[in-house]
Structure formats: structure tokens, C-alpha cells
Design an enzyme around this catalytic site. Structure first.
Site, mmCIF file in Angstrom:
data_model
loop_
_atom_site.group_PDB
_atom_site.id
_atom_site.type_symbol
_atom_site.label_atom_id
_atom_site.label_comp_id
_atom_site.label_asym_id
_atom_site.label_seq_id
_atom_site.Cartn_x
_atom_site.Cartn_y
_atom_site.Cartn_z
ATOM 1 N N HIS A 157 0.857 -1.184 0.000
ATOM 2 C CA HIS A 157 0.000 0.000 0.000
ATOM 3 C C HIS A 157 0.901 1.245 0.000
ATOM 4 O O HIS A 157 2.121 1.136 0.132
ATOM 5 C CB HIS A 157 -0.936 -0.003 1.221
ATOM 6 C CG HIS A 157 -0.238 0.040 2.530
ATOM 7 N ND1 HIS A 157 -0.148 -1.037 3.368
ATOM 8 C CD2 HIS A 157 0.433 1.038 3.138
ATOM 9 C CE1 HIS A 157 0.529 -0.702 4.439
ATOM 10 N NE2 HIS A 157 0.907 0.548 4.329
HETATM 11 P P1 TYD Z 1 -1.693 -2.694 7.513
HETATM 12 O O1 TYD Z 1 -1.119 -1.330 7.738
HETATM 13 O O2 TYD Z 1 -2.467 -2.918 6.259
HETATM 14 O O3 TYD Z 1 -0.552 -3.803 7.629
HETATM 15 P P2 TYD Z 1 0.752 -4.126 6.753
HETATM 16 O O4 TYD Z 1 1.078 -2.949 5.917
HETATM 17 O O5 TYD Z 1 1.790 -4.397 7.784
HETATM 18 O O6 TYD Z 1 0.504 -5.336 5.962
HETATM 19 O O7 TYD Z 1 -2.585 -3.062 8.786
HETATM 20 C C1 TYD Z 1 -3.098 -4.359 8.976
HETATM 21 C C2 TYD Z 1 -4.344 -4.263 9.826
HETATM 22 O O8 TYD Z 1 -4.043 -3.707 11.113
HETATM 23 C C3 TYD Z 1 -5.425 -3.377 9.208
HETATM 24 O O9 TYD Z 1 -6.668 -4.034 9.362
HETATM 25 C C4 TYD Z 1 -5.427 -2.140 10.044
HETATM 26 C C5 TYD Z 1 -4.840 -2.576 11.372
HETATM 27 N N1 TYD Z 1 -4.022 -1.506 11.969
HETATM 28 C C6 TYD Z 1 -4.527 -0.731 12.999
HETATM 29 O O10 TYD Z 1 -5.682 -0.911 13.445
HETATM 30 N N2 TYD Z 1 -3.759 0.250 13.543
HETATM 31 C C7 TYD Z 1 -2.499 0.500 13.097
HETATM 32 O O11 TYD Z 1 -1.802 1.422 13.616
HETATM 33 C C8 TYD Z 1 -1.986 -0.304 12.019
HETATM 34 C C9 TYD Z 1 -0.597 -0.080 11.478
HETATM 35 C C10 TYD Z 1 -2.769 -1.292 11.490
#
Ligand code: TYD
Length: 139
Positions: free
Chosen positions: A57
Site C-alpha cells: 500500500h
Molecule cells: P496494515 O497497515 O495494512 O498492515 P501491513 O502494511 O503491515 O501489511 O494493517 C493491517 C491491519 O491492522 C489493518 O486491518 C489495520 C490494522 N491496523 C490498525 O488498526 N492500527 C495500526 O496502527 C496499524 C498499522 C494497522
């Protein structure tokens, strides 16, 4: 600079400095000292299964410092034109990711910990979740 004009060359690895001690090292990140932005949130990825990839992302506003607090992994940055792979494997080195870059985190070593310091609180509206949408944003 407009966030969507950032390129992978705007993201650098910063040496956070290591306070060496024979009994173990300390690395400090402090707002107004060596942090390139005011840190509002900290989170960490751990227990990542072998072969798994994270990220996939971009963010409109968010800046991040990514640190291999333990073990190693690779961060692949993409600005829609250029790609850059950064290998992180030392707890005193931090990758500063500027806004407007697509990122993937791959090749996690077993037991690694990916520590992330972020410039804003969690906001799902700040995410660009599809690559097509990202490319459109970069135009
Ligand atoms: P995401 O940022 O998409 O993870 P990555 O980039 O590491 O694959 O986040 C994964 C899930 O965690 C998503 O459902 C949102 C949640 N999340 C939070 O609730 N708070 C946060 O600060 C972060 C980073 C993620």
C-alpha cells in the site's frame, strides 16, 4: 514538495547512532533530535511466517521510520517509475519512508521484528490500497 511527486530517491536510510556498551547497546529515537518528524504512533510486526509479505500500500500523508529491531527484512519502495530495494538488518539503521510511495516488506528472517515509527495516528483514509489507484494518484 507535493506528496505525490516524491520519488524513491527521497527516502534514505538514517543512522540513528548506537550507544555502545559491552553489556549491550542502546539506540535512541527522540523527537526534535534525530527523528525526521514528530513520532505519534509506534507499532511492530512480529511472528511473520516464512515467505509472507507485508505492506502492499501507499500513504497520502504518513511518514514512517522502519527499523529491523531484530533480524532482517527487505523493503521495496516504488514511486510508479523507479523501484528501490533496501535491506534492513541493524537496529541502529532506520529507513525513512516519505509519503506517496508504494512499499512492500519481504524476506523476513525467522523471529524478526519490524519496528515502525509513524508521523500520524492510524487513519484508514490515509491508505492507498490498490496499485492502480496509486498509479492514478502519481500522475
Ligand atoms: P496494515 O497497515 O495494512 O498492515 P501491513 O502494511 O503491515 O501489511 O494493517 C493491517 C491491519 O491492522 C489493518 O486491518 C489495520 C490494522 N491496523 C490498525 O488498526 N492500527 C495500526 O496502527 C496499524 C498499522 C494497522
Amino acid at each position: 514538495m507535493q506528496q505525490n511527486k516524491h520519488t524513491v530517491f527521497d527516502s534514505d536510510v538514517i543512522d540513528l547512532h548506537k550507544i555502545h556498551n559491552d553489556a549491550g547497546n542502546i539506540t535512541v529515537v527522540e523527537n526534535g533530535f534525530n527523528a525526521p518528524f514528530d513520532v505519534k504512533r509506534i507499532y511492530y510486526l512480529y511472528d511473520v511466517p516464512g515467505g509472507e509479505e507485508r505492506g502492499g500500500h501507499a500513504h497520502y500523508q504518513l511518514e514512517q521510520l522502519i527499523i529491523a529491531a531484530s533480524g532482517s527484512f527487505d523493503v521495496i519502495l516504488d514511486d510508479g517509475i523507479n523501484k528501490k530495494k533496501v535491506s534492513l538488518n541493524r537496529p541502529n539503521m532506520a529507513l525513512h519512508i516519505v509519503p506517496g510511495l508504494w512499499r512492500e516488506i519481504v524476506n523476513f528472517s525467522s523471529g524478526s521484528i519490524c519496528l515502525v515509527l509513524a508521523s500520524h495516528k492510524y487513519d484508514e483514509n490515509d491508505y492507498i490500497r490498490t496499485y492502480d489507484e496509486f498509479i492514478e494518484y502519481k500522475k
